[in-house]
Enzyme design. Structure first.
Site, mmCIF file in Angstrom:
data_model
loop_
_atom_site.group_PDB
_atom_site.id
_atom_site.type_symbol
_atom_site.label_atom_id
_atom_site.label_comp_id
_atom_site.label_asym_id
_atom_site.label_seq_id
_atom_site.Cartn_x
_atom_site.Cartn_y
_atom_site.Cartn_z
ATOM 1 N N HIS A 143 -5.783 -1.435 -34.010
ATOM 2 C CA HIS A 143 -5.675 0.030 -34.028
ATOM 3 C C HIS A 143 -6.777 0.641 -34.899
ATOM 4 O O HIS A 143 -7.339 1.678 -34.576
ATOM 5 C CB HIS A 143 -4.324 0.459 -34.610
ATOM 6 C CG HIS A 143 -3.130 -0.025 -33.855
ATOM 7 N ND1 HIS A 143 -2.276 -0.969 -34.343
ATOM 8 C CD2 HIS A 143 -2.645 0.312 -32.638
ATOM 9 C CE1 HIS A 143 -1.305 -1.184 -33.483
ATOM 10 N NE2 HIS A 143 -1.506 -0.434 -32.430
ATOM 11 N N ASP A 174 -4.914 -4.184 -23.632
ATOM 12 C CA ASP A 174 -3.940 -3.776 -22.612
ATOM 13 C C ASP A 174 -4.716 -3.303 -21.387
ATOM 14 O O ASP A 174 -4.793 -2.105 -21.092
ATOM 15 C CB ASP A 174 -3.040 -2.681 -23.181
ATOM 16 C CG ASP A 174 -2.269 -3.168 -24.393
ATOM 17 O OD1 ASP A 174 -1.309 -3.929 -24.209
ATOM 18 O OD2 ASP A 174 -2.662 -2.842 -25.535
ATOM 19 N N VAL A 207 -9.657 -6.774 -30.636
ATOM 20 C CA VAL A 207 -9.864 -7.359 -31.963
ATOM 21 C C VAL A 207 -8.962 -8.590 -32.068
ATOM 22 O O VAL A 207 -7.776 -8.533 -31.725
ATOM 23 C CB VAL A 207 -9.519 -6.341 -33.073
ATOM 24 C CG1 VAL A 207 -9.678 -6.966 -34.456
ATOM 25 C CG2 VAL A 207 -10.399 -5.098 -32.938
ATOM 26 N N LEU A 228 -4.851 -9.367 -31.849
ATOM 27 C CA LEU A 228 -3.913 -8.691 -32.748
ATOM 28 C C LEU A 228 -2.916 -7.893 -31.920
ATOM 29 O O LEU A 228 -3.282 -7.272 -30.917
ATOM 30 C CB LEU A 228 -4.671 -7.749 -33.692
ATOM 31 C CG LEU A 228 -5.639 -8.405 -34.656
ATOM 32 C CD1 LEU A 228 -6.130 -7.383 -35.674
ATOM 33 C CD2 LEU A 228 -5.005 -9.562 -35.378
ATOM 34 N N SER A 229 -1.665 -7.937 -32.335
ATOM 35 C CA SER A 229 -0.615 -7.197 -31.645
ATOM 36 C C SER A 229 0.518 -6.949 -32.632
ATOM 37 O O SER A 229 0.804 -7.807 -33.486
ATOM 38 C CB SER A 229 -0.083 -8.013 -30.463
ATOM 39 O OG SER A 229 1.169 -7.510 -30.049
ATOM 40 N N ARG A 285 3.436 -7.161 -31.999
ATOM 41 C CA ARG A 285 4.495 -8.140 -31.720
ATOM 42 C C ARG A 285 4.235 -9.492 -32.382
ATOM 43 O O ARG A 285 5.150 -10.314 -32.459
ATOM 44 C CB ARG A 285 4.661 -8.328 -30.214
ATOM 45 C CG ARG A 285 5.278 -7.105 -29.544
ATOM 46 C CD ARG A 285 5.751 -7.375 -28.139
ATOM 47 N NE ARG A 285 6.549 -6.268 -27.625
ATOM 48 C CZ ARG A 285 6.052 -5.190 -27.046
ATOM 49 N NH1 ARG A 285 4.751 -5.067 -26.908
ATOM 50 N NH2 ARG A 285 6.848 -4.239 -26.609
HETATM 51 P P1 AMP Z 1 0.163 -0.011 -29.222
HETATM 52 O O1 AMP Z 1 0.473 0.584 -30.563
HETATM 53 O O2 AMP Z 1 0.440 -1.471 -29.126
HETATM 54 O O3 AMP Z 1 0.713 0.799 -28.093
HETATM 55 O O4 AMP Z 1 -1.414 0.082 -29.082
HETATM 56 C C1 AMP Z 1 -2.100 1.299 -29.268
HETATM 57 C C2 AMP Z 1 -3.507 1.133 -28.801
HETATM 58 O O5 AMP Z 1 -4.151 0.105 -29.559
HETATM 59 C C3 AMP Z 1 -3.596 0.699 -27.324
HETATM 60 O O6 AMP Z 1 -4.665 1.394 -26.704
HETATM 61 C C4 AMP Z 1 -3.883 -0.769 -27.428
HETATM 62 O O7 AMP Z 1 -4.586 -1.289 -26.305
HETATM 63 C C5 AMP Z 1 -4.740 -0.831 -28.681
HETATM 64 N N1 AMP Z 1 -4.725 -2.179 -29.242
HETATM 65 C C6 AMP Z 1 -3.631 -2.925 -29.529
HETATM 66 N N2 AMP Z 1 -4.004 -4.147 -29.984
HETATM 67 C C7 AMP Z 1 -5.353 -4.167 -29.975
HETATM 68 C C8 AMP Z 1 -6.330 -5.147 -30.315
HETATM 69 N N3 AMP Z 1 -5.990 -6.351 -30.750
HETATM 70 N N4 AMP Z 1 -7.640 -4.816 -30.174
HETATM 71 C C9 AMP Z 1 -7.993 -3.584 -29.719
HETATM 72 N N5 AMP Z 1 -7.121 -2.612 -29.385
HETATM 73 C C10 AMP Z 1 -5.820 -2.901 -29.503
#
Ligand code: AMP
Length: 281
Positions: free
Chosen positions: A38, A151, A177, A185-186, A188
């Site tokens: 993020h 995603d 990333v 990175l996630s 989850r």
């Molecule tokens: P989320 O909070 O999981 O809904 O993600 C919010 C945004 O961050 C989305 O556009 C995701 O694709 C992006 N995002 C999540 N993980 C990553 C990552 N490891 N690298 C780059 N962008 C990410």
């Protein structure tokens, strides 16, 4: 100074003032539990636009499992610190009733792009994502909006929605990333136990191996999938697919750019990842 706003009307007013002063607005939609992925989106938005807005909203309509929605990490205080450090101007963190004051009757469905990959395993998910992103676009009216390539299907859906509905926003894709061992990175990842976390590296390993095969001339999707299957043998595989990056339809032979995407389950945690590769002619 990352001002926190929970109400749509107040948020719109703050943005209107800035827009009147000729400032451009960059929006980074998130569900919070912010990590370095993020942060990358926020940094790029910071470099490219005058007013950076992060939204933090765990959108109930995109969860097809109630347990997943309830377990989703919520860490607003930490998230605000991340936003502050990244130079975010406004953090929009509405409640579910602020976003959905009555039953939502209007939905956005980019259905042709959700027939494969995560679509079948998460019924209704992309409809929830497209609809909430469109609501955020209507609320913030950003010049630019930033989404992660992690995603990839979500990104394709949003790109197409913006084109089909003539939304005046530039969608900016941001590279995934990763941890040093390759794991994307996630939010989850924090559900993984230490041994599950170690095991999770097989997902990116399988995708990188598949990419290497394409780069070394392999063109058959079936051959590539069976060549990497041993890497994934100890995890539950939801899908491993090679698809056309634009229409997300499965390809049998790699004849142009291809998206290689997979979803696995490690215990009760579902992880997704993908790589894009363009074969040499
Ligand atoms: P989320 O909070 O999981 O809904 O993600 C919010 C945004 O961050 C989305 O556009 C995701 O694709 C992006 N995002 C999540 N993980 C990553 C990552 N490891 N690298 C780059 N962008 C990410």
């Amino acid at each position: 100074m990352a001002e926190l706003v929970a109400e749509i009307a107040a948020f719109r007013e703050l943005l209107a003032d800035r827009r009147q002063a000729g400032k451009t607005v960059g929006l980074v939609p998130t569900m919070g539990a912010l990590h370095a992925g993020h942060r990358r989106l926020l940094e790029i938005a910071r470099a490219e636009t005058d007013v950076v807005v992060a939204s933090i909203f765990v959108n109930p309509t995109q969860f097809n499992r109630q347990d997943d929605l309830h377990q989703y990490p919520r860490t607003l205080e930490q998230d605000l610190a991340v936003c502050r450090a990244a130079g975010v101007d406004l953090v929009f963190a509405p409640s579910a009733t602020e976003m959905y004051p009555q039953a939502q009757l209007t939905w956005i469905d980019v259905s042709a792009l959700t027939q494969h990959l995560c679509g079948p395993g998460r019924p209704g998910h992309f409809q929830g994502v497209a609809t909430v992103v469109m609501k955020l676009f209507q609320i913030a009216q950003p010049d630019r909006a930033y989404f992660g390539e992690k995603d990839a299907q979500q990104l394709a859906v949003i790109h197409r929605m913006v084109k089909d509905l003539n939304v005046p926003v530039t969608v900016v894709p941001v590279a995934t990333v990763r941890e040093p061992d390759g794991l994307a990175l996630s939010s989850r990842n924090q559900h993984l136990s230490p041994s599950e976390r170690e095991q999770a590296a097989v997902l990116s390993q399988a995708l990188f191996a598949a990419r290497d095969l394409v780069e070394h001339g392999e063109r058959s999707a079936a051959v590539i999938a069976s060549a990497v299957a041993p890497i994934l043998k100890d995890v539950l595989l939801e899908y491993f697919s090679l698809v056309n990056p634009e229409n997300l339809l499965p390809v049998e032979r790699v004849e142009g750019p291809v998206l290689i995407a997979a979803a696995i389950w490690i215990g009760s945690t579902r992880l997704i990842d993908n790589v894009k590769v363009t074969p040499l002619a």
